[in-house]
Write an enzyme that holds these catalytic residues in place. Structure first.
Site, short mmCIF file in Angstrom:
data_model
loop_
_atom_site.label_atom_id
_atom_site.label_comp_id
_atom_site.label_asym_id
_atom_site.label_seq_id
_atom_site.Cartn_x
_atom_site.Cartn_y
_atom_site.Cartn_z
N HIS A 1 1.93 1.96 -3.19
CA HIS A 1 1.00 2.93 -3.76
C HIS A 1 1.53 4.34 -3.72
O HIS A 1 0.78 5.30 -3.75
CB HIS A 1 -0.37 2.84 -3.06
N ASP B 1 0.86 -1.20 0.00
CA ASP B 1 0.00 0.00 0.00
C ASP B 1 0.89 1.24 0.00
O ASP B 1 2.03 1.17 -0.43
CB ASP B 1 -0.97 -0.06 1.20
#
Ligand SMILES: *[C@@H]1O[C@H](CO)[C@@H](O)[C@H](O)[C@H]1NC(C)=O
Ligand SMILES: *[C@@H]1O[C@H](CO)[C@@H](O)[C@H](O)[C@H]1NC(C)=O
Ligand SMILES: *[C@@H]1O[C@H](CO)[C@@H](O)[C@H](O)[C@H]1NC(C)=O
Ligand SMILES: *[C@@H]1O[C@H](CO)[C@@H](O)[C@H](O)[C@H]1NC(C)=O
Ligand SMILES: *[C@@H]1O[C@H](CO)[C@@H](O)[C@H](O)[C@H]1NC(C)=O
Ligand SMILES: *[C@@H]1O[C@H](CO)[C@@H](O)[C@H](O)[C@H]1NC(C)=O
Ligand SMILES: *[C@@H]1O[C@H](CO)[C@@H](O)[C@H](O)[C@H]1NC(C)=O
Length: 446
Positions: A273, A250
Site C-alpha cells: 500500500h 499493506d
C-alpha cells in the site's frame, strides 16, 4: 539534517570499533565459559578488548524447528545483557530456531549484537498465543545499543493468522495479530541485513524509540495477506530506513503518532500500500509528524503511492514532509492526501477539526498511474492544506488515456513540468506561481 550527518559519522566509528574488537566466531565456544564463571576476572580494560560471542546453541537451543528454543533465547539474552562491553549472540547458520512469543527487556550494561545467521521461526498455530498478548511475537523493550544483523531470516508463519482475519473472511471476528518484531522504548538500534517473511501482521514496528537505522532488509509477504505492513514507525524520533525491499499486503512503510526526523531512501516497494503517513487523528487524537524526507524510492503495483491520511476530528500537524526522486509503475493513487480517511464499518461524520497538513513537497515523481486521478488532495474544510508544493511531476496512465488532479481545499504551488497539471485553489498566503506554470503539457512533449 544535523542528525543524519552525525549518525553517519557514528556509524563509521561504530563500524571501525566492531571490526577492531571482533573475535573470530569459532574461538568463542570455549572462550566464554570462564568469563561467566569468573565475571570479575580481569580489568575492565582487558575484558573489553574482545567481543564475547555466545552461540544460542550453547544454551540448549536445538535449532531443529520443533524443539522450543524460547528458553535458550531468554537465557543467552540474560547473560549477554548482564555483561559490559560488546557481546555477540549467534543464531547459527542452517538452523531453524522455533521461538514462542518472547519478551526481551533492557536496559543492558552491554552493547549486544544479535547475529541471526540461521532462521528464527514462529509457531504456526495461533493457539500458541493463548492467554498471551496477541499483538507481539518478538518484543524488545527498554533496550539501548542493540544491533541485529547476520543475513538470516525471521519467519512469522502467518498463514493461519491471515485465514482467521476478518479482512479475509468477514464471518471471522476482528482481532489483532502479532507484529513479528516490536521495539518499544529502545534507543540506538541498528537492524540490518535480514529477511522478514510472512509476519502474522506487521513485520517490524518501532514504538517510542529514538535513533534507529533499518537497512538492507528484505520484507516479504503475499499481496493478499491482511495488515502485513513492512516497517511501522510510531512515536519515534530519528529513524533512517534505507536500501531495503518491501513486498507485503499493506503499507511498505507507515509513520504515525508523534514521529519526527525520518529519512527514507533507496526503498523498493510493491506490491503493498505504498509509503503512508497516518492514519492520523483517529478518535480525536492530537499528533504531530514532522521532518519526514523520502528520497529515492521505487513503487510498483501498489495501492497508493505517497499518502498522507488523517481522520476527521483529530488535531495537530503533519508538516515539513518531502517526497522526492520517486519512480512509480502501475500505482493506484500515486500522490494522495486524504483528510477524510475513514476505515470503519460505519460512515464517519464530518467534523469541525482536523490534523493540519502543511508544507508538503513532491519533487521529481515519475511513472505510471493505475488510476485516472494521479494526484488527489482531498483536504479538510475545517483546516485546509497549506504550502503544498509540486515540482517535476510526470504521471501518465498505465492503461493509456489521460490522468487528472483533484483538489479540495488544497493550497500551494507548482514548478517545472507537471502532468497532470496542478489544481490548487489560489490562496492569498501563497504565491500564484502555479497559475503561470500550468500550461498543460501533453504527454508527447515530455
Ligand atoms: C516454550 O518455552 C517458553 C519458555 O520456557 C515457555 O514459556 C512456553 O510456554 C513454551 N511453549 C510451549 C508451547 O512449550
Ligand atoms: C469463513 O469462515 C467460516 C467460519 O469460520 C467458514 O465456515 C467459511 O468456510 C469461511 N469461508 C471462506 C470463504 O473461507
Ligand atoms: C539500494 O538498495 C538495494 C537493496 O534493496 C541495494 O542492492 C542497492 O545497492 C542500493 N543502492 C544504493 C545506491 O545504495
Ligand atoms: C503526541 O504528543 C502529545 C504531547 O506532546 C500528546 O498529548 C499526544 O497524546 C500524543 N499523541 C499520540 C497519538 O500519542
Ligand atoms: C497493476 O497492479 C495490479 C495490482 O494493483 C495488478 O493486479 C495488475 O496486474 C498490474 N498491471 C500491470 C500491467 O502490471
Ligand atoms: C463531508 O464533507 C465533504 C466535503 O465538504 C462532502 O463532500 C460530504 O458530503 C460531507 N459529508 C457529510 C456526511 O456531510
Ligand atoms: C510552513 O512553512 C512556512 C514558510 O516556511 C512557515 O512559516 C510555517 O511555520 C511552516 N509550518 C509548519 C507547520 O511547519
Amino acid at each position: 539534517m544535523g542528525y543524519y550527518f552525525s549518525s553517519s559519522i557514528i556509524t563509521i566509528i561504530i563500524f571501525i570499533h566492531i571490526n577492531l574488537f571482533l573475535t573470530p566466531f569459532h574461538t568463542q565456544a570455549q572462550g566464554f565459559d570462564p568469563l561467566i564463571r569468573l565475571p570479575h576476572s580481569g580489568s575492565t580494560r582487558t575484558r573489553s578488548k574482545f567481543r564475547r560471542v555466545f552461540p544460542i546453541t550453547d544454551f540448549g537451543a536445538k535449532g531443529d524447528g520443533f524443539h522450543n528454543d524460547t528458553k535458550a533465547f531468554l537465557e543467552v539474552w540474560k547473560i549477554a545483557c548482564s555483561l559490559s562491553g560488546f557481546v555477540n549472540v549467534i543464531f547459527p547458520y542452517g538452523k531453524n530456531f522455533l521461538v514462542y512469543p518472547i519478551d526481551i527487556g533492557g536496559p543492558c550494561r552491554s552493547k549486544i549484537t544479535l547475529r541471526i545467521l540461521g532462521t528464527i521461526v514462529a509457531p504456526r498455530n495461533p493457539e500458541a498465543w493463548r492467554g498471551l498478548n496477541k499483538r507481539k511475537w518478538i518484543y524488545f523493550h527498554g533496550v539501548n545499543h542493540l544491533s541485529i544483523d547476520g543475513g538470516g531470516t525471521l519467519d512469522g508463519k502467518g498463514q493461519e493468522w491471515w485465514s482467521r482475519s476478518c479482512k479475509i473472511n468477514s464471518t471471522n471476528p476482528c482481532q489483532h495479530a502479532p507484529t513479528a518484531m516490536t521495539f518499544h522504548k529502545c534507543k540506538n538500534l541498528k537492524v540490518r541485513n535480514l529477511m522478514l517473511l510472512n509476519s502474522q501482521q506487521m513485520h517490524m514496528a518501532f514504538t517510542s524509540c529514538m535513533r534507529v537505522v533499518a537497512s538492507n532488509l528484505k520484507v516479504l509477504a503475499p499481496a493478499s495477506s491482511p495488515n502485513t505492513d513492512g516497517i511501522h514507525i510510531s512515536a519515534t524520533k530519528g529513524v533512517e530506513v534505507r536500501d531495503s525491499l518491501i513486498r507485503t499486503g499493506d503499507d511498505c512503510i507507515s509513520i504515525v503518532r508523534n514521529s519526527s526526523r525520518i529519512l527514507i531512501r533507496n526503498i523498493s516497494c510493491g506490491p503493498g500500500h505504498g509509503i503512508s503517513i497516518g492514519s492520523l487523528g483517529k478518535s480525536k487524537a492530537w499528533e504531530k509528524i514532522q521532518n519526514v524526507n523520502v528520497d529515492g524510492a521505487y513503487l510498483y503495483n501498489t495501492d497508493n503511492g505517497l499518502r498522507i491520511k488523517t481522520w476527521q476530528g483529530g488535531s495537530g500537524f503533519a508538516s515539513k514532509i518531502t517526497f522526492k526522486n520517486i519512480l512509480m509503475y502501475n500505482v493506484s493513487n500515486p500522490i494522495i492526501i486524504d483528510q477524510y480517511y475513514c476505515d470503519s464499518r460505519n460512515p464517519c461524520e464530518n467534523q469541525t477539526s482536523a490534523v493540519q497538513v502543511e508544507n508538503i513537497s513532491f519533487i521529481n515523481i515519475k511513472g505510471t498511474s493505475a488510476t485516472k486521478e494521479a494526484i488527489k488532495f482531498a483536504c479538510s474544510d475545517a483546516s485546509p492544506c497549506e504550502g503544498l508544493y509540486l515540482e517535476n511531476i510526470f504521471l501518465p496512465s498505465c492503461l493509456g488515456g489521460n490522468t487528472r488532479s483533484y483538489c479540495w481545499q488544497a493550497h500551494g504551488s507548482a514548478q517545472g513540468f507537471m502532468y497532470p497539471s496542478a489544481c490548487f485553489s489560489t490562496s492569498s498566503d501563497f504565491i500564484r506561481q502555479n497559475v503561470l506554470l500550468e500550461s498543460n503539457p501533453t504527454i508527447n512533449s515530455i
